[in-house]
Design an enzyme around this catalytic site. Structure first.
Site, PDB file in Angstrom:
ATOM      1  N   THR A   1       0.880  -1.093  -0.028  1.00 38.55           N
ATOM      2  CA  THR A   1       0.002   0.031   0.055  1.00 38.55           C
ATOM      3  C   THR A   1       0.998   1.306  -0.051  1.00 38.55           C
ATOM      4  OG1 THR A   1      -0.079  -0.067   2.456  1.00 38.55           O
ATOM      5  CG2 THR A   1      -1.935  -1.140   1.052  1.00 38.55           C
TER       6      THR A   1
ATOM      7  N   LYS B   1      -3.405  -6.881  15.480  1.00 40.41           N
ATOM      8  CA  LYS B   1      -3.015  -5.607  16.170  1.00 40.41           C
ATOM      9  C   LYS B   1      -2.997  -6.283  17.837  1.00 40.41           C
ATOM     10  CE  LYS B   1      -1.863  -2.639  13.285  1.00 40.41           C
ATOM     11  NZ  LYS B   1      -0.313  -2.379  13.051  1.00 40.41           N
TER      12      LYS B   1
ATOM     13  N   TYR C   1       7.927  -9.912  24.957  1.00 37.05           N
ATOM     14  CA  TYR C   1       9.329  -9.511  24.464  1.00 37.05           C
ATOM     15  C   TYR C   1       9.959  -8.697  25.696  1.00 37.05           C
ATOM     16  CZ  TYR C   1      10.703 -11.992  20.351  1.00 37.05           C
ATOM     17  OH  TYR C   1      10.939 -13.135  19.571  1.00 37.05           O
TER      18      TYR C   1
ATOM     19  N   TYR D   1      -7.424  -7.840  11.070  1.00 41.37           N
ATOM     20  CA  TYR D   1      -6.676  -6.353  11.531  1.00 41.37           C
ATOM     21  C   TYR D   1      -6.791  -6.267  12.885  1.00 41.37           C
ATOM     22  CZ  TYR D   1      -5.387  -1.633  11.212  1.00 41.37           C
ATOM     23  OH  TYR D   1      -4.750  -0.361  11.683  1.00 41.37           O
TER      24      TYR D   1
ATOM     25  N   ALA E   1       3.015   0.437  16.196  1.00 38.24           N
ATOM     26  CA  ALA E   1       1.831   1.342  15.753  1.00 38.24           C
ATOM     27  C   ALA E   1       0.421   0.343  15.798  1.00 38.24           C
ATOM     28  CB  ALA E   1       1.984   1.839  14.280  1.00 38.24           C
TER      29      ALA E   1
ATOM     30  N   GLN F   1      10.112 -10.833  29.078  1.00 38.67           N
ATOM     31  CA  GLN F   1      11.127 -12.149  28.989  1.00 38.67           C
ATOM     32  C   GLN F   1      12.408 -11.689  28.332  1.00 38.67           C
ATOM     33  OE1 GLN F   1       9.404 -15.737  27.441  1.00 38.67           O
ATOM     34  NE2 GLN F   1      11.285 -16.461  26.650  1.00 38.67           N
TER      35      GLN F   1
END
EC number: 4.1.1.35
Length: 420
Positions: A123, A235, A245, A231, A200, A248
Site C-alpha cells: 500500500t 494488532k 518480549y 486486522y 503502531a 521475558q
C-alpha cells in the site's frame, strides 16, 4: 608400342580421377568452411546478445545510482537540522512509504536523524518519500517484514500493515502475517541490536466499544471471527507479543493505539470515510453514508499523530497510549462539512448499514496529555482543507496518467462497506 599407349591411357584416366577427386575434396572443404562460418556467426551473434544482456544487467543499477547522485547534487531537500553524532539516532521505519509512515519519515529526517525506510509497497508508494532519495541520511529498502531483516538501528517504528478495510479484507492472511510474523521479526531485531520498538497499534483493538470514550484500560468488545478480525486481532496479538518480549527479553517497547487519522498522501480510493467523501465531492458524485449517519468518529490530522508518535517513542511510558482527537462528530456531519468545504453540489445518499461497524469511537487522551504533554492542535477544518487541496492535485496527476480513481468500498457482506 602397345605398352606405351596403354600407359598413356592409364595415366590419362588417373589424371582425370585425380582432378575429380581433387574437385570433390575442394567442394567438401568449401562446404565445411561455409558451414563453420555460418555456425560461428550464429554462435557469435547469440554470444554477443548474451554478453550485451549481461552487461546491461550490470550497468543498469549503476546508471540508476548515477541518476540518484546527479539528483542529489541538484535536488533541494527540505531543511534538515544538524545533530551531533551523540544526538543523531539511526531509525528504522517499517511501512515508511505509506500514508502515516512517510509523514513520520519527513519529521525524523528534518529533525536530523538517519532514517531507513522499509516497505514492500503493498500500500506504500515511492512517490511519498522520493523527495529524500539521494540524501546522505536516508535509505529506502524494498523489503517485506515477514522476512528477517539485519540492520543496526537505535529505534524501530513498526508501522508496516495494511490499514484500510479494502486492503486488509482483500488479503486477510497477508494482514495477519504482517502483524504477527512481521512483528516477531522486528522484536527479534530490537532484541539483537538493543533498539527500542514502537508498535503502531490501533483503536480497532477496542472493537465496537461498550464504554465511551475509550481509555487504555478498556479491554474492548470484539468479534474475533468477523470480517475485520484479521486486522483487529492481528494488532491485539502484536501488542501481546510486544509485552511478552519486554517481560521475558527486556526489550524496550512502546505501544500507540492510533485513532482515525487523515491528511495528504492518503490513498484516494482506500475506502475510509474522509477519503471517500472528499473524492465523491470533488467528482460531483453522491456522498455515500451507511446507516443513518449517526455513528460517531473523531479524526486527527496526520501531523498531530506524528508528533504524538515521536513523543511516545522518546518517553518512559511503556504501557499503551491512545493517540487521537477527542473532538467527536457524526458521519453525517462529516459528509455535510466536506461537501461545503469542497463547494460541491453532490447529494448525500444513505445506504444500508455495514456489519460490525462501530457505532461510537472517541479516544480518552488524558494519559497522553499527562505523560507525553501531547494533544492535537490542528483544527478539523484546517486539516480537511489541506487534505482537499492534496486530493485536487492528486486527481490532476491521475488524469495526466490516464487513471481516474473511484471510491473503493470495503467488501464486508453482500457488497456493503463500513465507516473506518
Amino acid at each position: 608400342m602397345v605398352s606405351k599407349g596403354l600407359l598413356r591411357l592409364v595415366s590419362s584416366v588417373n589424371r582425370r580421377k585425380m582432378k575429380l577427386l581433387l574437385g570433390i575434396a575442394l567442394f567438401a572443404y568449401a562446404a565445411s568452411v561455409w558451414g563453420n562460418f555460418v555456425n560461428m556467426r550464429s554462435i557469435q551473434e547469440n554470444g554477443e546478445l548474451k554478453i550485451e544482456s549481461k552487461i546491461e544487467e550490470i550497468i543498469e543499477p549503476l546508471r540508476e545510482k548515477i541518476r540518484d547522485l546527479e539528483k542529489s547534487f541538484t535536488q533541494k531537500y527540505p531543511p534538515v537540522k544538524f545533530l551531533s553524532e551523540k544526538d543523531r539516532k539511526r531509525i528504522l521505519i517499517t511501512g515508511g512509504a505509506g500514508f502515516v509512515g512517510s509523514h513520520l519519515t519527513d519529521k525524523l529526517m528534518m529533525d536530523g536523524h538517519e532514517v531507513t525506510v522499509v516497505d514492500n509497497f503493498f500500500t506504500g508508494r515511492k512517490r511519498n518519500v522520493e523527495h529524500w532519495i539521494g540524501h546522505e541520511n536516508f535509505e529506502l529498502i524494498n523489503h517485506d517484514v515477514v522476512e528477517p531483516l539485519y540492520i543496526e538501528v537505535d529505534q524501530i517504528y513498526h508501522l508496516a500493515s495494511p490499514a484500510s478495510p479494502p486492503n486488509y479484507m482483500y488479503n486477510p492472511i497477508k494482514t495477519l502475517k504482517t502483524n504477527t510474523i512481521g512483528t516477531l521479526n522486528m522484536l527479534g531485531l530490537a532484541k539483537r541490536v538493543g533498539a527500542r520498538l514502537l508498535l503502531a497499534s490501533t483503536s480497532e483493538v477496542y472493537g465496537d466499544p461498550e464504554v465511551h470514550p475509550q481509555s487504555e484500560d478498556y479491554w474492548g468488545h470484539v468479534n474475533p471471527i468477523g470480517p475485520r478480525a484479521c486486522y483487529d486481532e492481528g494488532k491485539r496479538v502484536a501488542e501481546t507479543m510486544c509485552y511478552a518480549y519486554m517481560k521475558q527479553e527486556g526489550v524496550e517497547v512502546r505501544v500507540a493505539r492510533i485513532f482515525n487519522t487523515f491528511g495528504p498522501r492518503m490513498h484516494m480510493n482506500d475506502g475510509r470515510v474522509v477519503s471517500n467523501f472528499i473524492l465523491q465531492a470533488l467528482q460531483g458524485e453522491p456522498l455515500t453514508v451507511y446507516g443513518s449517519g449517526s455513528q460517531t468518529r473523531a479524526f486527527q490530522y496526520v501531523s498531530d499523530l506524528v508528533n504524538g508518535l515521536v513523543a511516545l517513542m522518546n518517553s518512559n511510558v511503556s504501557s499503551p497510549v491512545n493517540l487521537g482527537n477527542p473532538e467527536e462528530h457524526t458521519i453525517l456531519e462529516f459528509a455535510q462539512l466536506i461537501k461545503n468545504l469542497v463547494g460541491s453540489g453532490s447529494e448525500i445518499q444513505f445506504l444500508s448499514e455495514a456489519q460490525d461497524d462501530p457505532q461510537k469511537r472517541k479516544p480518552d487522551i488524558k494519559k497522553a496529555k499527562l505523560m507525553l504533554g501531547w494533544e492535537p492542535v490542528v483544527p478539523l477544518e484546517e486539516g480537511l482543507n489541506k487534505a482537499i487541496h492534496y486530493f485536487r492535485k492528486e486527481l490532476e496527476y491521475q488524469a495526466n496518467n490516464q487513471y481516474i480513481p473511484k471510491p473503493k468500498p470495503a467488501r464486508v457482506k453482500k457488497g456493503r462497506t463500513r465507516h473506518s
